[in-house]
Structures are given as structure tokens and as C-alpha cells.
Design an enzyme around this catalytic site. Structure first.
Site, PDB file in Angstrom:
ATOM      1  N   ASN A 150     -53.031  29.951  11.111  1.00 45.55           N
ATOM      2  CA  ASN A 150     -54.111  29.324  11.875  1.00 45.55           C
ATOM      3  C   ASN A 150     -54.763  30.362  12.778  1.00 45.55           C
ATOM      4  O   ASN A 150     -54.095  31.266  13.279  1.00 45.55           O
ATOM      5  CB  ASN A 150     -53.548  28.184  12.739  1.00 45.55           C
ATOM      6  CG  ASN A 150     -54.626  27.498  13.563  1.00 45.55           C
ATOM      7  OD1 ASN A 150     -55.647  27.064  13.041  1.00 45.55           O
ATOM      8  ND2 ASN A 150     -54.405  27.401  14.865  1.00 45.55           N
ATOM      9  N   ASN A 202     -65.554  31.266   9.867  1.00 47.80           N
ATOM     10  CA  ASN A 202     -64.351  32.040   9.551  1.00 47.80           C
ATOM     11  C   ASN A 202     -64.143  32.130   8.047  1.00 47.80           C
ATOM     12  O   ASN A 202     -63.673  33.155   7.534  1.00 47.80           O
ATOM     13  CB  ASN A 202     -63.128  31.417  10.227  1.00 47.80           C
ATOM     14  CG  ASN A 202     -62.945  31.907  11.658  1.00 47.80           C
ATOM     15  OD1 ASN A 202     -62.931  33.099  11.919  1.00 47.80           O
ATOM     16  ND2 ASN A 202     -62.821  30.980  12.588  1.00 47.80           N
ATOM     17  N   ILE A 242     -51.535  19.460  11.111  1.00 52.32           N
ATOM     18  CA  ILE A 242     -50.804  19.611   9.854  1.00 52.32           C
ATOM     19  C   ILE A 242     -49.434  18.956  10.015  1.00 52.32           C
ATOM     20  O   ILE A 242     -48.662  19.337  10.907  1.00 52.32           O
ATOM     21  CB  ILE A 242     -50.655  21.101   9.485  1.00 52.32           C
ATOM     22  CG1 ILE A 242     -52.037  21.736   9.318  1.00 52.32           C
ATOM     23  CG2 ILE A 242     -49.852  21.254   8.202  1.00 52.32           C
ATOM     24  CD1 ILE A 242     -52.906  21.121   8.251  1.00 52.32           C
ATOM     25  N   GLY A 247     -67.843  26.741   8.928  1.00 52.29           N
ATOM     26  CA  GLY A 247     -67.181  27.683   8.030  1.00 52.29           C
ATOM     27  C   GLY A 247     -67.485  29.142   8.301  1.00 52.29           C
ATOM     28  O   GLY A 247     -67.489  29.955   7.378  1.00 52.29           O
ATOM     29  N   HIS A 258     -56.638  30.641  16.315  1.00 52.10           N
ATOM     30  CA  HIS A 258     -56.857  29.877  17.554  1.00 52.10           C
ATOM     31  C   HIS A 258     -57.678  30.729  18.514  1.00 52.10           C
ATOM     32  O   HIS A 258     -57.372  31.913  18.708  1.00 52.10           O
ATOM     33  CB  HIS A 258     -55.525  29.497  18.199  1.00 52.10           C
ATOM     34  CG  HIS A 258     -55.688  28.655  19.418  1.00 52.10           C
ATOM     35  ND1 HIS A 258     -55.970  27.307  19.361  1.00 52.10           N
ATOM     36  CD2 HIS A 258     -55.657  28.981  20.750  1.00 52.10           C
ATOM     37  CE1 HIS A 258     -56.087  26.834  20.588  1.00 52.10           C
ATOM     38  NE2 HIS A 258     -55.889  27.823  21.447  1.00 52.10           N
TER      39      HIS A 258
END
Length: 207
Positions: free
Chosen positions: A108, A14, A94, A12, A110
Site C-alpha cells: 500500500n 499512482n 482489505i 489512478g 500511504h
């Protein structure tokens, strides 16, 4: 106030960057309203709980099939009135049913400069291993909207990061997180929360 639902599979970092950015005012008009992990041992859940944020584990292992898992995930998002879904290291694809329920409302992060080193199989350390194996000089990170493909949705923000001599995948991963991911993910959320992002003809326009 835009209500965020942050989906994460691991530590976690981010998520922490998002929460810190809200605290510091880098992100305005948004709050983390829900954190979901597919992994019961994810440290991200503890990060959320320490802030008083609802934290749920929805593991595919607890359902008869993927469709039931996807339904439970969507139901949790909708019941908590999540307005923007943020995939912050969520290692689960997803499905179309959730993409269709949140059109251009799922983003998202990446860890590469899409379209390089993305798509099926490129996640986590695999991305950085691919970068180093190819010998490229510049990597980075991308924030994009999620569509029904893999890393194919409209790009919101990108930030380049230099690949240095002697880098290992772990060292490069950390640099990309610190120099790019933790910068552009909060910035993208702030832009969306303040209605400065739109998608026109399949491309992102920032006002």
C-alpha cells in the site's frame, strides 16, 4: 515476470506512475495484469483500458454483504493469477481473508510518514489536513506491506517531503504525490519483482 493487480478508487495517478515506470525501465520483471476499482466512475479504469489492461469494477454496492464482496474481489485476483496486489489509492479496507491469501504480497502507498497521520480516518485529503493542522514541517509517503491492521504492516520505503508556508491540503497532496508517492511506489515494486525484499522478524530487509 511478476503479475501485478492494482486496486484503485479514483483517478489512478499512482497507477499511471506504475505504468510509466514499467515503460521507462524503472520497474523491471513486472507487468500490470489487472486493475480493479470499487468505483464504476474511476478514471483509473479508463487508464487501464487505454493500455489494453483488463479493468474490472467490483463494487460493494452490488453484493448483499461485505463478505460476498470480499469473496468476489479475492476470486478475481486469483482467477487472473495476480502475484502482487498493489493498493494505489484504494479506499476499501482489505479483509483478513485476502491478507491471508497474499501474505507479504500486498503493498500500500500511504501519503504520510507512518506512524504519523495514519490509521483509521487518515486517508486522502484527511491526511494532509491533519499534517497542516498539527503544524509539522515535514511530511511524505510510505510504502508498506499490508497486514490485518490499518497502516500497521512492515515498512518497505519512505520518502520525506517538505511542508511549505501557505500550503493547502490540495497543494501538499500534489507535492507528496509528485515528490514521493510516484517515486517510491515504482521503486518498491521493482525491488519486490527482483526478489530484493524479504520480511524478517516483522521488519523489511532489502538486499
Amino acid at each position: 515476470m511478476l503479475k501485478l493487480g492494482v486496486l484503485v478508487s479514483g483517478g489512478g495517478t499512482n497507477l499511471q506512475a506504475i505504468m510509466d515506470a514499467i515503460d521507462s525501465g524503472v520497474i523491471t520483471n513486472a507487468e500490470v495484469g489487472l486493475v480493479i476499482s470499487n468505483n464504476p466512475g474511476a478514471y483509473a479504469l479508463k487508464r487501464a483500458e487505454s493500455r489494453g489492461i483488463p479493468a474490472k469494477c467490483i463494487s460493494p454496492k452490488k453484493f448483499e454483504n461485505r463478505e460476498e464482496f470480499h469473496k468476489a474481489l479475492l476470486q478475481e485476483l486469483q482467477e487472473n493469477k495476480v502475484e502482487l496486489v498493489v493498493l494505489a489509492g484504494f479506499l476499501v479496507a482489505i479483509p483478513p481473508m485476502i491478507v491471508e491469501a497474499y501474505p507479504n504480497r500486498i503493498i500500500n502507498i500511504h501519503p504520510s510518514l507512518i506512524p504519523s497521520f495514519c490509521g483509521v480516518g487518515f486517508y486522502g485529503l484527511h491526511v494532509h489536513e491533519g499534517v497542516l493542522a498539527r503544524g509539522v514541517k515535514v511530511s511524505g509517503a510510505t510504502v508498506h506491506f499490508v497486514d490485518t491492521g490499518t497502516d500497521t504492516g512492515p515498512i518497505i520505503l519512505q520518502k520525506a517531503v517538505e511542508v511549505q508556508q501557505g500550503d493547502t491540503p490540495e497543494v501538499l497532496q500534489r507535492r507528496v504525490m509528485e515528490k514521493a508517492e510516484w517515486k517510491i511506489l515504482p521503486k518498491a515494486i521493482d525491488l519486490i519483482a527482483n526478489n530484493r525484499v524479504s520480511v524478517q522478524n516483522g521488519k523489511v530487509v532489502i538486499d
